[in-house]
Design a protein around this motif. Structure first.
Motif, PDB file in Angstrom:
ATOM      1  N   GLN A  80      -0.034  24.269 -14.239  1.00 11.35           N
ATOM      2  CA  GLN A  80      -1.443  23.898 -14.160  1.00 11.35           C
ATOM      3  C   GLN A  80      -2.131  24.218 -15.481  1.00 11.35           C
ATOM      4  O   GLN A  80      -1.819  25.196 -16.150  1.00 11.35           O
ATOM      5  N   VAL A  81      -3.057  23.345 -15.867  1.00 10.10           N
ATOM      6  CA  VAL A  81      -3.918  23.577 -17.026  1.00 10.10           C
ATOM      7  C   VAL A  81      -5.341  23.376 -16.541  1.00 10.10           C
ATOM      8  O   VAL A  81      -5.701  22.274 -16.123  1.00 10.10           O
ATOM      9  N   LEU A  82      -6.136  24.443 -16.549  1.00  9.51           N
ATOM     10  CA  LEU A  82      -7.504  24.334 -16.056  1.00  9.51           C
ATOM     11  C   LEU A  82      -8.416  25.316 -16.771  1.00  9.51           C
ATOM     12  O   LEU A  82      -7.969  26.326 -17.319  1.00  9.51           O
ATOM     13  N   ASP A  83      -9.711  24.985 -16.771  1.00  7.50           N
ATOM     14  CA  ASP A  83     -10.706  25.871 -17.349  1.00  7.50           C
ATOM     15  C   ASP A  83     -11.161  26.853 -16.277  1.00  7.50           C
ATOM     16  O   ASP A  83     -10.974  26.607 -15.081  1.00  7.50           O
ATOM     17  N   LEU A  84     -11.771  27.952 -16.705  1.00  6.26           N
ATOM     18  CA  LEU A  84     -12.214  28.984 -15.774  1.00  6.26           C
ATOM     19  C   LEU A  84     -13.732  28.993 -15.694  1.00  6.26           C
ATOM     20  O   LEU A  84     -14.426  28.720 -16.677  1.00  6.26           O
ATOM     21  N   ARG A  85     -14.228  29.309 -14.530  1.00  2.42           N
ATOM     22  CA  ARG A  85     -15.660  29.353 -14.303  1.00  2.42           C
ATOM     23  C   ARG A  85     -16.277  30.605 -14.903  1.00  2.42           C
ATOM     24  O   ARG A  85     -15.573  31.595 -15.164  1.00  2.42           O
ATOM     25  N   LYS A 121      -3.537  33.574  -9.741  1.00  4.58           N
ATOM     26  CA  LYS A 121      -3.813  32.163  -9.439  1.00  4.58           C
ATOM     27  C   LYS A 121      -4.196  31.358 -10.672  1.00  4.58           C
ATOM     28  O   LYS A 121      -4.032  30.136 -10.696  1.00  4.58           O
ATOM     29  N   TYR A 122      -4.706  32.009 -11.729  1.00  9.23           N
ATOM     30  CA  TYR A 122      -5.120  31.286 -12.928  1.00  9.23           C
ATOM     31  C   TYR A 122      -4.051  31.282 -14.013  1.00  9.23           C
ATOM     32  O   TYR A 122      -4.323  30.876 -15.141  1.00  9.23           O
ATOM     33  N   LEU A 123      -2.850  31.731 -13.687  1.00  7.90           N
ATOM     34  CA  LEU A 123      -1.783  31.773 -14.682  1.00  7.90           C
ATOM     35  C   LEU A 123      -1.467  30.358 -15.188  1.00  7.90           C
ATOM     36  O   LEU A 123      -1.260  29.435 -14.408  1.00  7.90           O
ATOM     37  N   GLN A 124      -1.434  30.222 -16.514  1.00  4.91           N
ATOM     38  CA  GLN A 124      -1.161  28.934 -17.143  1.00  4.91           C
ATOM     39  C   GLN A 124      -0.072  29.087 -18.192  1.00  4.91           C
ATOM     40  O   GLN A 124       0.242  30.188 -18.627  1.00  4.91           O
ATOM     41  N   GLU A 125       0.472  27.963 -18.596  1.00  5.60           N
ATOM     42  CA  GLU A 125       1.557  27.962 -19.573  1.00  5.60           C
ATOM     43  C   GLU A 125       1.083  28.529 -20.908  1.00  5.60           C
ATOM     44  O   GLU A 125       1.800  29.289 -21.563  1.00  5.60           O
ATOM     45  N   ASP A 126      -0.126  28.158 -21.326  1.00  4.24           N
ATOM     46  CA  ASP A 126      -0.719  28.673 -22.558  1.00  4.24           C
ATOM     47  C   ASP A 126      -1.808  29.680 -22.213  1.00  4.24           C
ATOM     48  O   ASP A 126      -2.465  29.576 -21.167  1.00  4.24           O
ATOM     49  N   TYR A 127      -2.023  30.629 -23.101  1.00  4.52           N
ATOM     50  CA  TYR A 127      -3.026  31.670 -22.890  1.00  4.52           C
ATOM     51  C   TYR A 127      -4.413  31.037 -22.871  1.00  4.52           C
ATOM     52  O   TYR A 127      -4.806  30.348 -23.814  1.00  4.52           O
ATOM     53  N   TRP A 128      -5.175  31.279 -21.769  1.00  2.00           N
ATOM     54  CA  TRP A 128      -6.482  30.658 -21.625  1.00  2.00           C
ATOM     55  C   TRP A 128      -7.390  31.004 -22.802  1.00  2.00           C
ATOM     56  O   TRP A 128      -7.515  32.161 -23.205  1.00  2.00           O
ATOM     57  N   GLY A 129      -8.032  29.975 -23.384  1.00  2.00           N
ATOM     58  CA  GLY A 129      -8.947  30.164 -24.496  1.00  2.00           C
ATOM     59  C   GLY A 129      -8.299  30.118 -25.860  1.00  2.00           C
ATOM     60  O   GLY A 129      -9.007  30.045 -26.876  1.00  2.00           O
ATOM     61  N   SER A 130      -6.954  30.141 -25.908  1.00  2.00           N
ATOM     62  CA  SER A 130      -6.263  30.120 -27.194  1.00  2.00           C
ATOM     63  C   SER A 130      -6.301  28.720 -27.799  1.00  2.00           C
ATOM     64  O   SER A 130      -6.672  27.740 -27.144  1.00  2.00           O
ATOM     65  N   GLU A 131      -5.902  28.624 -29.054  1.00  2.00           N
ATOM     66  CA  GLU A 131      -5.880  27.328 -29.725  1.00  2.00           C
ATOM     67  C   GLU A 131      -4.929  26.367 -29.028  1.00  2.00           C
ATOM     68  O   GLU A 131      -5.238  25.188 -28.856  1.00  2.00           O
ATOM     69  N   TRP A 174      -4.082  26.419 -25.873  1.00  4.42           N
ATOM     70  CA  TRP A 174      -4.694  26.022 -24.605  1.00  4.42           C
ATOM     71  C   TRP A 174      -5.775  24.974 -24.836  1.00  4.42           C
ATOM     72  O   TRP A 174      -5.881  24.003 -24.077  1.00  4.42           O
ATOM     73  N   GLU A 175      -6.600  25.148 -25.854  1.00  3.55           N
ATOM     74  CA  GLU A 175      -7.660  24.183 -26.142  1.00  3.55           C
ATOM     75  C   GLU A 175      -7.087  22.800 -26.431  1.00  3.55           C
ATOM     76  O   GLU A 175      -7.637  21.783 -25.997  1.00  3.55           O
ATOM     77  N   LEU A 176      -5.984  22.750 -27.169  1.00  2.00           N
ATOM     78  CA  LEU A 176      -5.362  21.455 -27.467  1.00  2.00           C
ATOM     79  C   LEU A 176      -4.856  20.786 -26.193  1.00  2.00           C
ATOM     80  O   LEU A 176      -4.978  19.567 -26.023  1.00  2.00           O
ATOM     81  N   ALA A 177      -4.276  21.597 -25.297  1.00  2.00           N
ATOM     82  CA  ALA A 177      -3.769  21.040 -24.042  1.00  2.00           C
ATOM     83  C   ALA A 177      -4.912  20.590 -23.139  1.00  2.00           C
ATOM     84  O   ALA A 177      -4.880  19.489 -22.571  1.00  2.00           O
ATOM     85  N   TYR A 178      -5.951  21.420 -23.019  1.00  2.00           N
ATOM     86  CA  TYR A 178      -7.055  21.085 -22.110  1.00  2.00           C
ATOM     87  C   TYR A 178      -7.864  19.905 -22.627  1.00  2.00           C
ATOM     88  O   TYR A 178      -8.449  19.155 -21.841  1.00  2.00           O
TER      89      TYR A 178
END
Length: 643
Positions: A384-389, A530-540, A542-546
């Protein structure tokens, strides 16, 4: 016989110029109230008619080759008794609807009729829209035939209303009626989904091997108005205001109801408007409901109708080659339906035919309870790739580590790094990125991810270890230095890595946290992860993926544009999920074909398919200028050529 310009006395077939589509949108013009067809007043250059003809032929080929026409034929009549009406079958019906959407931005029966009688004469003869015998017209497609097939499809494919016969109600017990109704509704729902899947798959002419997809839903307003008071019914809001893991009960899905059975009049009277809303004989739509949508301002507003749940492929994450963004899967639900089950169905549809590695969604999907969304994706080996509230959960303890944003961190990390939030201000956002990059060094290294094993997934079995992860101390991994890990402080200072500022201290009768003493720790599946993602949330990374999620938003804006498929209120003027689904699926297929054409033009890549049958510039269709007896002579030549 070859003049490119029709004369005043020509017996020409009317064409429809896409740029003149507003003139043909009958519900927007005063003349439509007087004249049955506005296109009869428009004379066009022959090449425009050639484009219309090419569009119809490609759509008919698509419907025929994918088996959609056969499925529609099978379900347009309640039984095979009686003589089938000649001149209209499922393939012709749906090809006309596709061409109407492509040409006028409307999926209405009136526009289908106009398209049918605007095609070149030889095409109308070939597909038996008009039939000549002995130099006399003996049969022609009528509006009534189109309306009859529309009504038949709506009745025989409805999967949310009562579809039991009077004999079945009289002869079966109540429980048997419910069981039979559930089975029949499930079968019909599967048929509608099969039609959509076949149609869209027929337009997937570009291989998407990277396995990255984006998902979202978009609102489709119902053609009928909402019943009084329905806006305040329970379940009228599909977007929860709180995280499901922080509530005691799951949100009620108002679109899921017990199968309808015949009940006493006093019970029906007590049901009030809800009973009327579920009655397929009513002028109200039996499936539309009030739901929520996010306005461009970010505010939540109401919408009465449906939600189209859509999965699209993104561009190549590696940015090696540009890819056309196509609609890969689609399903409609009432606007207040829960998103989980329908979204997982779409994922499973794509997994059956293509690699599926990661799914990008907005915060809405992050609201869902971990075992309903994240765990189900991991069972399917999908990241999963998602933003956090903004009000995301704070730090949670797991074997001494601090779980933040789905990742365990060193317990000695500075407290000010725990609550990091992005900002719209450029300066603050730059500081956020710097802090995220610094905090990432204190994150434990993932040794074993949450995905199910390939072996159990391929075998269709459940993996008991799905969602279970294993992590290594960041000092052991070499990203920070820690006094509790011998030699790591010196090494960290040599390479410029940070040192843990507040390492845990062993107190009397207490041991150090497991994450500080063991080589690795195992964290079980649960809410903290539950928020575990392949890339570290907020990292460069992750931003490219999101950022690839913008593909699905672009598709919605494109398909609702007045200059394209124009999917908005009035686009389709029928009620019931099956008929609205057919229309929206037709718009999705037209979008895919249009995007493929654009990709072919811009990239120079030639796509060898009947869907890419562009007419030649200046091409003239002979039947455009036939006069008098020449019409019948033309038909005779066609028959002789066919023989």
């Amino acid at each position: 016989m070859s003049s490119p310009t029709p004369t005043d006395d020509s017996n020409f077939a009317e064409g429809i110029n896409p740029t003149l589509a507003p003139l043909i949108a009958t519900h927007d013009t005063k003349e439509a109230k007087i004249s049955a067809t506005i296109s009869a007043k428009i004379r066009l250059h022959p090449n425009l008619l050639a484009q219309l003809d090419a569009a119809f032929l490609r759509h008919h080929w698509l419907v025929k080759s994918t088996g959609v026409g056969e499925l529609l034929d099978r379900h347009c009549r309640s039984s095979n008794r009686g003589r089938k009406k000649q001149g209209l079958d499922g393939a012709l019906y749906y090809a006309l609807q596709l061409t109407a959407v492509f040409t006028t931005g409307q999926a209405t029966v009136e526009q289908m009729y106009v398209i049918a009688h605007s095609l070149p004469l030889d095409t109308r003869v070939k597909f038996k829209i008009v039939v000549y015998e002995n130099k006399k017209k003996v049969r022609e497609l009528t509006r009534k035939q189109l309306y009859t097939m529309t009504e038949g499809l709506g009745k025989n494919l409805s999967y949310t209303t009562d579809c039991l016969t009077d004999t079945e109600r009289r002869s079966l017990q109540e429980e048997d009626q419910k069981a039979l109704l559930r089975e029949r509704q499930a079968e019909r729902h599967a048929v509608v989904n099969d039609i959509v899947t076949r149609l869209l798959t027929g337009t997937h002419l570009i291989d998407v091997g990277h396995g990255t997809y984006a998902i979202d839903d978009t609102s489709i307003w119902a053609w009928s108005k909402a019943p009084r008071g329905s806006r305040h019914q329970e379940g009228g809001q599909d977007r929860p205001l709180t995280d499901e893991d922080n509530t005691q009960a799951l949100p009620r899905d108002a679109s899921i109801q017990e199968p309808y059975v015949q009940v006493a009049p006093d019970i029906l009277a007590a049901a009030g408007e809800e009973a009327e809303r579920r009655n397929p004989a009513s002028w109200l739509c039996p499936d539309a409901a009030w739901g929520g949508k996010t306005a461009k301002s970010g505010a939540q507003i109401g919408i009465y109708g449906y939600k189209a749940h859509v999965v699209v492929n993104t561009n190549d994450p590696a940015r090696k080659v540009p890819l056309p963004v196509l609609i890969q899967a689609l399903e409609l639900t009432p606007a207040n339906a829960d998103i989980v089950e329908v979204s997982l169905r779409l994922v499973d549809q794509i997994r059956e035919r293509a690699p599926f590695v990661r799914l990008i969604g907005d915060r809405h999907y992050g609201y869902k309870r971990y075992d309903r969304w994240a765990m189900e994706l991991w069972r399917r080996r999908v990241h999963q790739v998602l933003d956090l509230r903004v009000d995301k959960p704070g730090a949670m303890d797991q074997y001494g580590s601090k779980v933040l944003d789905g990742r365990p961190h060193c317990p000695g990390m500075a407290p000010h790094l725990e609550a990091l939030t992005p900002s719209d201000d450029p300066t603050e956002q730059a500081e956020f990125r710097n802090q995220i990059a610094y905090r990432e060094k204190f994150a434990l290294r993932m040794v074993k991810g949450p995905l199910a094993s390939p072996t159990t997934t391929a075998a269709g079995e459940d993996d008991p270890k799905v969602g279970v992860t294993r992590w290594q101390c960041p000092a052991v991994a070499g990203t920070v230095g820690c006094p509790l890990r011998q030699g790591t402080v010196v090494l960290a200072r040599q390479v410029g890595a940070p040192v843990v500022p507040n390492p845990p201290q062993a107190e009397a009768r207490e041991q150090l946290p497991a994450c500080c003493t063991q080589q690795t720790i195992q964290i079980e599946a649960g809410t903290p992860m539950k928020y575990l993602q392949e890339d570290y949330w907020g990292s460069e990374q992750w931003e490219l993926a999101y950022a690839l999620r913008s593909a699905v938003e672009a598709v919605f804006g494109n398909i609702k544009n007045r200059g394209t498929e124009d999917v908005r209120r009035g686009f389709v003027q029928v009620v019931g999920l099956p008929l609205v689904t057919l229309a929206v699926a037709a718009a999705a297929a037209c979008y895919n074909i249009r995007i493929l054409e654009k990709h072919s033009r811009e990239s120079g890549e030639r796509i060898n398919s009947a869907l890419m049958n562009h007419p030649l510039d200046g091409e003239v269709i002979e039947s455009l200028i036939l006069r008098g007896d020449e019409v019948f002579e033309h038909v005779e030549r066609l028959e002789q050529t066919a023989a």
